[in-house]
Design an enzyme around this catalytic site. Structure first.
Site, PDB file in Angstrom:
ATOM      1  N   GLY A  30       3.595 -48.708  28.281  1.00  0.00           N
ATOM      2  CA  GLY A  30       2.721 -48.102  26.959  1.00  0.00           C
ATOM      3  C   GLY A  30       2.808 -47.322  26.764  1.00  0.00           C
ATOM      4  O   GLY A  30       4.483 -46.856  26.126  1.00  0.00           O
ATOM      5  N   ASP A  44     -10.089 -35.161  33.463  1.00  0.00           N
ATOM      6  CA  ASP A  44     -10.300 -36.048  32.651  1.00  0.00           C
ATOM      7  C   ASP A  44      -9.684 -37.192  33.629  1.00  0.00           C
ATOM      8  O   ASP A  44      -9.450 -37.887  33.625  1.00  0.00           O
ATOM      9  CB  ASP A  44      -9.109 -36.456  31.579  1.00  0.00           C
ATOM     10  CG  ASP A  44      -9.285 -38.003  30.601  1.00  0.00           C
ATOM     11  OD1 ASP A  44     -11.054 -38.032  31.124  1.00  0.00           O
ATOM     12  OD2 ASP A  44      -9.060 -38.463  30.397  1.00  0.00           O
TER      13      ASP A  44
HETATM   14  N1  D6Q Z   1       1.003 -48.608  33.934  1.00  0.00           N
HETATM   15  C1  D6Q Z   1       2.561 -48.463  35.224  1.00  0.00           C
HETATM   16  C2  D6Q Z   1       3.368 -46.856  36.014  1.00  0.00           C
HETATM   17  C3  D6Q Z   1       2.912 -46.914  35.241  1.00  0.00           C
HETATM   18  C4  D6Q Z   1       1.600 -45.256  32.139  1.00  0.00           C
HETATM   19  N2  D6Q Z   1       0.941 -44.162  32.513  1.00  0.00           N
HETATM   20  C5  D6Q Z   1       1.201 -42.406  31.151  1.00  0.00           C
HETATM   21  C6  D6Q Z   1       1.654 -41.165  33.132  1.00  0.00           C
HETATM   22  C7  D6Q Z   1       0.752 -44.053  33.656  1.00  0.00           C
HETATM   23  C8  D6Q Z   1       1.055 -40.404  33.374  1.00  0.00           C
HETATM   24  C9  D6Q Z   1       0.445 -37.619  35.649  1.00  0.00           C
HETATM   25  C10 D6Q Z   1      -1.745 -35.781  37.000  1.00  0.00           C
HETATM   26  C11 D6Q Z   1       1.796 -45.937  32.873  1.00  0.00           C
HETATM   27  C12 D6Q Z   1       2.218 -42.066  32.304  1.00  0.00           C
HETATM   28  C13 D6Q Z   1       1.718 -42.072  34.001  1.00  0.00           C
HETATM   29  C14 D6Q Z   1       2.957 -39.828  33.929  1.00  0.00           C
HETATM   30  C15 D6Q Z   1       2.842 -39.009  33.782  1.00  0.00           C
HETATM   31  C16 D6Q Z   1       1.138 -47.683  33.229  1.00  0.00           C
HETATM   32  C17 D6Q Z   1       0.655 -37.607  33.721  1.00  0.00           C
HETATM   33  C18 D6Q Z   1      -0.677 -35.907  36.916  1.00  0.00           C
HETATM   34  C19 D6Q Z   1       3.350 -37.791  34.833  1.00  0.00           C
HETATM   35  C20 D6Q Z   1       4.999 -38.301  34.236  1.00  0.00           C
HETATM   36  C21 D6Q Z   1       5.485 -40.088  34.730  1.00  0.00           C
HETATM   37  C22 D6Q Z   1       4.615 -40.842  33.641  1.00  0.00           C
HETATM   38  C23 D6Q Z   1       2.740 -45.848  34.118  1.00  0.00           C
HETATM   39  F1  D6Q Z   1      -1.923 -35.032  38.029  1.00  0.00           F
HETATM   40  F2  D6Q Z   1      -2.159 -35.142  36.506  1.00  0.00           F
HETATM   41  F3  D6Q Z   1      -2.426 -37.131  36.899  1.00  0.00           F
HETATM   42  F4  D6Q Z   1       4.892 -41.960  33.744  1.00  0.00           F
HETATM   43  F5  D6Q Z   1       6.246 -40.366  34.655  1.00  0.00           F
HETATM   44  N3  D6Q Z   1       1.813 -39.490  34.088  1.00  0.00           N
HETATM   45  N4  D6Q Z   1      -0.090 -36.582  35.631  1.00  0.00           N
HETATM   46  N5  D6Q Z   1       2.222 -49.181  36.107  1.00  0.00           N
HETATM   47  N6  D6Q Z   1       3.051 -48.075  36.927  1.00  0.00           N
HETATM   48  O1  D6Q Z   1       1.640 -45.291  31.035  1.00  0.00           O
HETATM   49  O2  D6Q Z   1       0.020 -40.782  33.241  1.00  0.00           O
HETATM   50  O3  D6Q Z   1      -0.060 -38.650  35.909  1.00  0.00           O
END
Ligand code: D6Q
Length: 678
Positions: free
Chosen positions: A391, A533
């Site tokens: 993504g 969200d």
């Molecule tokens: N498909 C996937 C893993 C994976 C992806 N993401 C965007 C992401 C999901 C994220 C968070 C709270 C994606 C980036 C994961 C992410 C985050 C798609 C914010 C915590 C933080 C660190 C990362 C990371 C991922 F609790 F608030 F939700 F990748 F290293 N965050 N915050 N398949 N498998 O593109 O959303 O999670």
């Protein structure tokens, strides 16, 4: 002189959320109030650090004999201060020592002047024990709303990691961080605008103040001249071109917006310039809270929500004198009593962005976290082998990578699925190469926040690459993608789906998902971490249908219709938002509970339909007004056919008008668990 080989930037206040001036940080909170204290040796990267010096804010003494650092603390209300505790480094072998003395001035009220008599305190300097320590400064129960403390250098360097105040009020001694901290360093020849690592001498201060006053006067004169020109133009219009009389008074209409930007989490108060400039191109997932009562002019809001002001006149306000409870009174009345303040509650110690959101974790909770929770290891970047792109967002891209030797690197008990000899797959969130320094700071803040989250149902940070660019965060790979996609491609399990090999889920699978999300949210709520969200699109699923809550932000085209753009600027997931979030800009765990109710509804409709699909975005906002008025005209989501009645009752409670009537995540978890395992 600077400790050898030590980068200046790592001693700055990397989480400060106020205004960064050339030599001052103004109006915010940062590392000195984040509840985290630094190590004895600030140079060694150990498990608690993201990088050396992370927890410290440091200053160099350029004026041996008389150098000092001055800080001003402004509190939510007047307090009787018993003491101040300053956590300070004392590695005298590297020229760092605690301060030699401190002089504190007190201001009883914000508008009052500083009281003549300060409290002075000399410390006992220590050349034997290099341990970092708390220095307690007695404050003699002085009454103040603001304090100004001047810390005198004892050596070449001074490094603080935490400052707390104790006050004796009616409720007994309290631990509370100041609402606003402003740091003043004296003369500075080299430091950039964002660093604290400046050099001090008292003489430079006056020069800088003179300079500031000149700039201020210049600005005021310019504004006054502009106003005169505008008034002249308006008068001219009234006499000469009568046609224009009927045009909307755009120029005079003040419009204040508060922007919580994804690329920078500073809160920007914007007043559109006069005359209006060309429209700006906004990043795709910027959120603007136009309706935030803390910053919105009530009169301007009344114009936008005429129905609300009517009802304001007819109903009474139940809010208390000191702390208005917005759920008990009308927006109009609450706006008048709502004093702009820094945060809703004690949420002050840590703010930042993850995904695209702002979060806050209260100091007490950070204190109570075990230190293990905030460890994050640096993984050798060359052992991350790129497989495919998962993504992308405004910050950069997320890649699926193979991580060579990650289980061995993380050691026993690492939260990785069993591999059966196959390579370990991870998701790597990478900051874009051309990121601004603001975006970079936000990314580092997100690392700090993510490294403190440790729960089976929240995306887990495994390791990072921060010693070189591009900055990376590594998290588990979730094979089944997001829950919305997963459910929308499935039917409920039946003989038909079995016979025809149609991908399916059982009712108990759905309940298990609901339990997991409530459990993850229960954890976030326990940290006072407001997600803002929650929705199936932000839940990820692994091979065994374990759910991990994440926060993608608003950049995915697939889900763009879930977000509503107000005046082409604000982007809000209105169909998941509680009434008070839409009308008052109030985001709390209770508004997360509302979103959880909508998420439950999505799960039991197998994500086949959007919430309130028969209503346009504008009608959804109108419906929000009905939720507020609570006269029985609001439209609720209806019970999905698959949904057991007791579960629908639970959803309905999540959409309660009063925050206090809504269940807690703990309560939801306890209520859902028996459903999942009958
Ligand atoms: N498909 C996937 C893993 C994976 C992806 N993401 C965007 C992401 C999901 C994220 C968070 C709270 C994606 C980036 C994961 C992410 C985050 C798609 C914010 C915590 C933080 C660190 C990362 C990371 C991922 F609790 F608030 F939700 F990748 F290293 N965050 N915050 N398949 N498998 O593109 O959303 O999670």
């Amino acid at each position: 002189m600077m400790p050898p080989g030590y980068p200046i930037a790592s001693l700055n206040d990397s989480t400060y959320d106020g205004v960064h001036e050339r030599r001052r940080l103004l109006g915010g909170l940062g590392q000195l109030t984040d509840g985290l204290i630094g190590q004895d040796d600030f140079l060694v990267t150990r498990q608690y650090h993201v990088w050396p010096g992370y927890d410290y804010v440091g200053w160099r003494n350029r004026d041996p004999g008389s150098g000092y650092v001055e800080m001003e603390f402004v509190f939510d209300r007047q307090r009787n201060f018993t003491s101040m505790k300053v956590h300070s480094n004392n590695m005298f072998s590297r020229g760092v020592k605690i301060f030699s003395s401190v002089t504190c001035h007190f201001k009883p009220r914000l508008i009052a002047g500083w009281e003549a008599e300060p409290v002075e305190f000399r410390t006992v300097l220590d050349d034997r024990n290099p341990s970092a320590r708390y220095v307690t400064v007695p404050l003699e129960r002085r009454t103040a709303k603001a304090l100004r403390c001047r810390f005198a250098f004892a050596d070449a360097w001074m490094m603080f990691s935490e400052i707390t105040f104790l006050s004796a009020d009616t409720t007994g001694p309290t631990h509370m961080p100041p609402l606003v901290t402003s740091l003043w360093n004296g003369e500075d020849s080299s430091a950039s605008s964002t660093t604290h690592t400046t050099e001090t001498s008292p003489s430079g201060k006056e020069q800088a103040e003179d300079g500031n006053t000149a700039v201020l006067i210049g600005c005021l004169v310019t504004i006054i001249l502009l106003l005169v020109v505008i008034i002249f133009l308006i008068l001219w219009c009234q006499y000469v071109c009568k046609v224009l009389e009927k045009a909307p008074r755009r120029i005079l209409e003040e419009e204040v917006t508060v922007r919580l930007s994804s690329s920078s989490d500073t809160i920007i108060l914007q007043t559109p310039p006069v005359p209006p400039r060309a429209p700006q191109v906004d990043p795709p997932y910027e959120r603007v809270f136009l309706l935030d009562p803390q910053y919105q002019d009530p009169a301007a809001l009344r114009n936008k929500l005429p129905e609300l002001s009517q009802s304001a006149e007819t109903s009474g306000c139940g809010g208390g004198y000191a702390e208005p409870d917005v759920t008990q009174c009308t927006p109009h009345q609450c706006f008048q009593s709502a004093v702009p303040h820094y945060a809703e509650t004690d949420i002050v110690s840590l703010q930042g962005v993850t995904g695209s959101n702002m979060y806050a974790v209260p100091a007490l909770t950070v204190d109570s976290l075990t230190r293990k929770d905030i460890s994050v290891a640096e993984f050798p970047r060359q052992r991350l082998l790129f497989r495919e792109k998962l993504g992308e967002g405004q910050f950069g891209e997320v890649h699926l990578c193979e991580a060579e030797g990650l289980p061995e690197f993380l050691g026993e008990g690492a939260p990785l699925p069993d591999r059966d000899g196959r390579p370990v797959l991870v998701a790597v969130k990478q900051l874009r190469a051309d990121a601004t320094s603001n975006a970079r700071n936000d990314f580092l803040k997100e690392i700090k926040i993510m490294s403190r989250l440790n729960d089976p149902n929240i995306i887990q940070l495994l390791c990072v690459c921060v010693t070189s660019d591009p900055l990376c965060m590594v998290t588990e790979y979730m094979e089944n993608g997001d829950l919305n996609m997963f459910l929308s491609q499935r039917e409920i399990e039946s003989t038909l789906t079995h016979a025809n090999n149609i991908p399916s889920v059982s009712l108990s699978d759905l309940l298990h998902m609901a339990v997991q999300i409530s459990s993850g949210m229960r954890y976030l709520a326990s940290l006072n971490f407001v997600h803002r969200d929650l929705a199936t699109r932000n839940c990820l699923l692994d091979r065994r249908l374990t759910i991990k809550i994440s926060d993608f932000g608003m950049s995915r085209n697939l889900y763009s219709s879930d977000y509503y753009r107000i005046q082409g600027r604000a982007v809000l997931p209105i169909r998941w938002m509680a009434w008070e979030s839409i009308l008052l800009g109030k985001f709390t765990t209770a508004s997360d509970v509302w979103a959880f109710g909508v998420t439950l509804w999505e799960i039991f409709t197998l994500c086949k339909e959007q919430a309130y699909s028969l209503l346009s975005d504008e009608q959804v906002i109108e419906n929000t007004g009905e939720f507020f008025r609570n006269q029985g005209r609001q439209i609720f989501l209806s019970a999905p056919p698959l949904c057991p009645p007791s579960l629908f009752e639970l959803m309905m409670r999540c959409w309660g008008r009063n925050i206090t009537d809504r269940p807690t995540f703990e309560g939801l978890y306890q209520a859902l668990r028996p459903h999942a395992h009958p």
